[in-house]
Design an enzyme around this catalytic site. Structure first.
Site, PDB file in Angstrom:
ATOM      1  N   SER A   1       0.829  -1.218   0.000  1.00 41.85           N
ATOM      2  CA  SER A   1       0.000   0.000   0.000  1.00 41.85           C
ATOM      3  C   SER A   1       0.863   1.267   0.000  1.00 41.85           C
ATOM      4  CB  SER A   1      -0.917   0.016   1.224  1.00 41.85           C
ATOM      5  OG  SER A   1      -1.582   1.270   1.273  1.00 41.85           O
ATOM      6  N   LEU A   2       0.448   2.219  -0.813  1.00 39.67           N
ATOM      7  CA  LEU A   2       1.162   3.502  -0.904  1.00 39.67           C
ATOM      8  C   LEU A   2       0.558   4.535   0.039  1.00 39.67           C
ATOM      9  CD1 LEU A   2       1.414   3.255  -4.740  1.00 39.67           C
ATOM     10  CD2 LEU A   2       3.398   3.430  -3.216  1.00 39.67           C
TER      11      LEU A   2
ATOM     12  N   LYS B   1     -13.089  -4.199   1.324  1.00 32.72           N
ATOM     13  CA  LYS B   1     -13.896  -2.995   1.089  1.00 32.72           C
ATOM     14  C   LYS B   1     -15.416  -3.229   1.170  1.00 32.72           C
ATOM     15  CE  LYS B   1     -10.901  -0.111  -1.768  1.00 32.72           C
ATOM     16  NZ  LYS B   1     -10.888   0.688  -3.005  1.00 32.72           N
TER      17      LYS B   1
ATOM     18  N   ASP C   1     -13.320   7.074  -3.186  1.00 31.59           N
ATOM     19  CA  ASP C   1     -12.785   6.779  -4.528  1.00 31.59           C
ATOM     20  C   ASP C   1     -13.466   7.603  -5.618  1.00 31.59           C
ATOM     21  OD1 ASP C   1     -10.797   4.957  -3.824  1.00 31.59           O
ATOM     22  OD2 ASP C   1     -12.175   3.258  -3.862  1.00 31.59           O
TER      23      ASP C   1
ATOM     24  N   ALA D   1     -15.651  -3.410 -15.441  1.00 31.03           N
ATOM     25  CA  ALA D   1     -16.771  -3.152 -14.528  1.00 31.03           C
ATOM     26  C   ALA D   1     -16.537  -3.821 -13.179  1.00 31.03           C
ATOM     27  CB  ALA D   1     -18.067  -3.655 -15.163  1.00 31.03           C
TER      28      ALA D   1
ATOM     29  N   LYS E   1     -21.569 -10.513 -16.348  1.00 36.99           N
ATOM     30  CA  LYS E   1     -21.028  -9.838 -15.150  1.00 36.99           C
ATOM     31  C   LYS E   1     -21.156  -8.325 -15.282  1.00 36.99           C
ATOM     32  CE  LYS E   1     -16.999 -11.473 -13.057  1.00 36.99           C
ATOM     33  NZ  LYS E   1     -15.624 -12.042 -13.198  1.00 36.99           N
TER      34      LYS E   1
ATOM     35  N   TYR F   1      -1.861   3.256 -11.972  1.00 36.81           N
ATOM     36  CA  TYR F   1      -0.803   4.222 -11.617  1.00 36.81           C
ATOM     37  C   TYR F   1       0.599   3.626 -11.675  1.00 36.81           C
ATOM     38  CZ  TYR F   1      -2.091   2.108  -7.164  1.00 36.81           C
ATOM     39  OH  TYR F   1      -2.425   1.204  -6.190  1.00 36.81           O
TER      40      TYR F   1
HETATM   41  P1  NAP Z   1     -11.311  -5.711 -10.240  1.00 37.85           P
HETATM   42  O1  NAP Z   1     -12.390  -5.490  -9.257  1.00 37.85           O
HETATM   43  O2  NAP Z   1     -10.637  -7.034 -10.314  1.00 37.85           O
HETATM   44  O3  NAP Z   1     -11.909  -5.333 -11.694  1.00 37.85           O
HETATM   45  C1  NAP Z   1     -11.154  -5.460 -12.865  1.00 37.85           C
HETATM   46  C2  NAP Z   1     -12.036  -5.340 -14.096  1.00 37.85           C
HETATM   47  O4  NAP Z   1     -11.201  -5.505 -15.248  1.00 37.85           O
HETATM   48  C3  NAP Z   1     -13.133  -6.406 -14.210  1.00 37.85           C
HETATM   49  O5  NAP Z   1     -14.211  -5.883 -14.942  1.00 37.85           O
HETATM   50  C4  NAP Z   1     -12.419  -7.498 -15.013  1.00 37.85           C
HETATM   51  O6  NAP Z   1     -13.272  -8.334 -15.768  1.00 37.85           O
HETATM   52  C5  NAP Z   1     -11.605  -6.669 -15.972  1.00 37.85           C
HETATM   53  N1  NAP Z   1     -10.438  -7.410 -16.432  1.00 37.85           N
HETATM   54  C6  NAP Z   1      -9.471  -7.941 -15.665  1.00 37.85           C
HETATM   55  N2  NAP Z   1      -8.549  -8.545 -16.449  1.00 37.85           N
HETATM   56  C7  NAP Z   1      -8.971  -8.413 -17.726  1.00 37.85           C
HETATM   57  C8  NAP Z   1      -8.483  -8.843 -18.982  1.00 37.85           C
HETATM   58  N3  NAP Z   1      -7.336  -9.536 -19.092  1.00 37.85           N
HETATM   59  N4  NAP Z   1      -9.195  -8.545 -20.107  1.00 37.85           N
HETATM   60  C9  NAP Z   1     -10.347  -7.858 -19.986  1.00 37.85           C
HETATM   61  N5  NAP Z   1     -10.873  -7.406 -18.832  1.00 37.85           N
HETATM   62  C10 NAP Z   1     -10.184  -7.680 -17.705  1.00 37.85           C
HETATM   63  O7  NAP Z   1     -10.113  -4.665 -10.022  1.00 37.85           O
HETATM   64  P2  NAP Z   1     -10.235  -3.141  -9.493  1.00 37.85           P
HETATM   65  O8  NAP Z   1     -10.071  -3.123  -8.036  1.00 37.85           O
HETATM   66  O9  NAP Z   1     -11.440  -2.545 -10.112  1.00 37.85           O
HETATM   67  O10 NAP Z   1      -8.895  -2.515 -10.096  1.00 37.85           O
HETATM   68  C11 NAP Z   1      -8.721  -2.403 -11.488  1.00 37.85           C
HETATM   69  C12 NAP Z   1      -7.503  -1.544 -11.809  1.00 37.85           C
HETATM   70  O11 NAP Z   1      -7.684  -0.237 -11.283  1.00 37.85           O
HETATM   71  C13 NAP Z   1      -6.181  -2.044 -11.209  1.00 37.85           C
HETATM   72  O12 NAP Z   1      -5.182  -1.825 -12.175  1.00 37.85           O
HETATM   73  C14 NAP Z   1      -5.971  -1.147 -10.003  1.00 37.85           C
HETATM   74  O13 NAP Z   1      -4.607  -0.972  -9.687  1.00 37.85           O
HETATM   75  C15 NAP Z   1      -6.561   0.153 -10.523  1.00 37.85           C
HETATM   76  N6  NAP Z   1      -7.063   1.025  -9.430  1.00 37.85           N
HETATM   77  C16 NAP Z   1      -6.592   2.303  -9.371  1.00 37.85           C
HETATM   78  C17 NAP Z   1      -7.060   3.156  -8.388  1.00 37.85           C
HETATM   79  C18 NAP Z   1      -6.534   4.568  -8.287  1.00 37.85           C
HETATM   80  O14 NAP Z   1      -6.765   5.217  -7.256  1.00 37.85           O
HETATM   81  N7  NAP Z   1      -5.878   5.087  -9.296  1.00 37.85           N
HETATM   82  C19 NAP Z   1      -8.022   2.704  -7.447  1.00 37.85           C
HETATM   83  C20 NAP Z   1      -8.484   1.386  -7.556  1.00 37.85           C
HETATM   84  C21 NAP Z   1      -7.998   0.557  -8.565  1.00 37.85           C
HETATM   85  P3  NAP Z   1     -13.828  -9.747 -15.182  1.00 37.85           P
HETATM   86  O15 NAP Z   1     -14.878  -9.345 -14.181  1.00 37.85           O
HETATM   87  O16 NAP Z   1     -14.340 -10.413 -16.381  1.00 37.85           O
HETATM   88  O17 NAP Z   1     -12.653 -10.419 -14.527  1.00 37.85           O
END
Ligand code: NAP
Length: 285
Positions: free
Chosen positions: A19-20, A70, A106, A130, A158, A226
């Site tokens: 965690s950052l 969460k 968020d 999503a 989904k 990021y």
């Molecule tokens: P998550 O709940 O696992 O959701 C990921 C989404 O991407 C799901 O819809 C998933 O689809 C899809 N996905 C994953 N791998 C894929 C692939 N190979 N091809 C196509 N779709 C794919 O993850 P999350 O928590 O939302 O985080 C997602 C990203 O956002 C991460 O990179 C995380 O580091 C970043 N993030 C950034 C911040 C910020 O403050 N900047 C905050 C939170 C998250 P399925 O449901 O089909 O698996």
């Protein structure tokens, strides 16, 4: 700052060492001259309820909540705010008067970089993915009064379930991202947001399928990843003259909003961003 007056803050997750938040929060707390200390606390899923009660009993001022807690933290809280209710997840807890209050910062974090965009319309927005973070972005787009939101996913069943809860607030639909209807949506979008992990370190050559030949020339690309600070998607978009936004601003924005909930003071976002960049240096591929 450590003294006899020091109050405690932290982040719970499993694992949590990556965690950052500790670097960002401690930098902002020190810059504000506040007597708080912020630490990372690994909490196993089975111990979540005990951890929440324990942090309250120990007099913590509050804590952040990260993956995988969460959603499950909600049952251990006394109240949650509107964003947390809409998103179905909490990332910030305030301990006050013997109660635990849950927030989700968020959505506000996602909106933080919009201050730099000026007043651009958001009639048509496209979101790729999503998952958990996308839900906060749907809530943010509702706050921002977006006209329509088209969500491209690899698993449309989904995706439809994920957008269903938001349909009473905005015109939001999920599509298989290979569908022609989705290509049509992306060709109209003023804002294209990637919420999938495609392109994240170490897989920095990956990117979601975006046909740059059909996107509007004035479309903004926002990738919430990021690490790296500029994903391949953003590099390709920038090369074609698009305005691009990386995920660091969202990360700082959600942390700054949490800081303000706990301390009642404005967070110095520049200090937080500098601390984040220093911590990320070397993680970029
Ligand atoms: P998550 O709940 O696992 O959701 C990921 C989404 O991407 C799901 O819809 C998933 O689809 C899809 N996905 C994953 N791998 C894929 C692939 N190979 N091809 C196509 N779709 C794919 O993850 P999350 O928590 O939302 O985080 C997602 C990203 O956002 C991460 O990179 C995380 O580091 C970043 N993030 C950034 C911040 C910020 O403050 N900047 C905050 C939170 C998250 P399925 O449901 O089909 O698996």
């Amino acid at each position: 700052m450590l003294s006899v007056r020091t109050q405690n803050l932290g982040v719970i997750g499993w694992p949590v060492a990556h965690s950052l938040s500790p670097v960002m929060q401690n930098a902002a707390l020190a810059a504000a001259g506040l007597h708080y200390s912020y630490i990372a606390m690994p909490v196993e899923p089975a111990a979540l309820g005990q951890a929440a009660a324990g942090l309250k009993a120990l007099g913590f001022r509050g804590f952040n909540v990260t993956i995988p807690h969460k959603v499950n933290i909600i049952e251990f809280l006394d109240e949650i705010d509107d964003d947390a209710r809409m998103i179905g997840a909490v990332n910030t807890v305030l301990c006050e008067d013997g109660k635990l209050y849950g927030f989700n910062t968020d959505a506000d974090g996602f909106l933080a970089p919009f201050d730099d965009f000026g007043d651009r319309g958001l009639e048509n927005v496209t979101v790729l993915g999503a998952g958990g973070a996308a839900k906060a972005i749907f809530a943010a787009l509702i706050k921002k009064k977006a006209g329509s939101v088209s969500v491209g996913v690899r698993d449309v069943t989904k995706g439809r379930a994920a957008v269903a809860l938001f349909q009473k607030y905005v015109d939001i639909r999920a599509y298989d991202w290979q569908d022609e209807a989705f290509s049509d949506a992306i060709s109209k979008a003023e804002l294209i947001v990637n919420t999938t992990p495609l392109g994240m370190t170490p897989h920095t050559f990956d990117m979601p399928p975006v046909d740059f030949d059909i996107v509007r020339s004035d479309a903004i690309f926002y990738d919430i990843i990021y690490t790296p600070s500029r994903t391949k998607l953003l590099q390709e978009a920038e090369r074609r003259g698009h305005l691009v936004v990386g995920g660091a601003g969202m990360l700082v924005g959600q942390g700054a909003a949490a800081f303000e909930i706990w301390t009642g003071r404005r967070a110095d976002r520049i200090v937080m961003e500098r601390a984040l960049k220093a911590a990320l240096m070397g993680r970029d591929a």
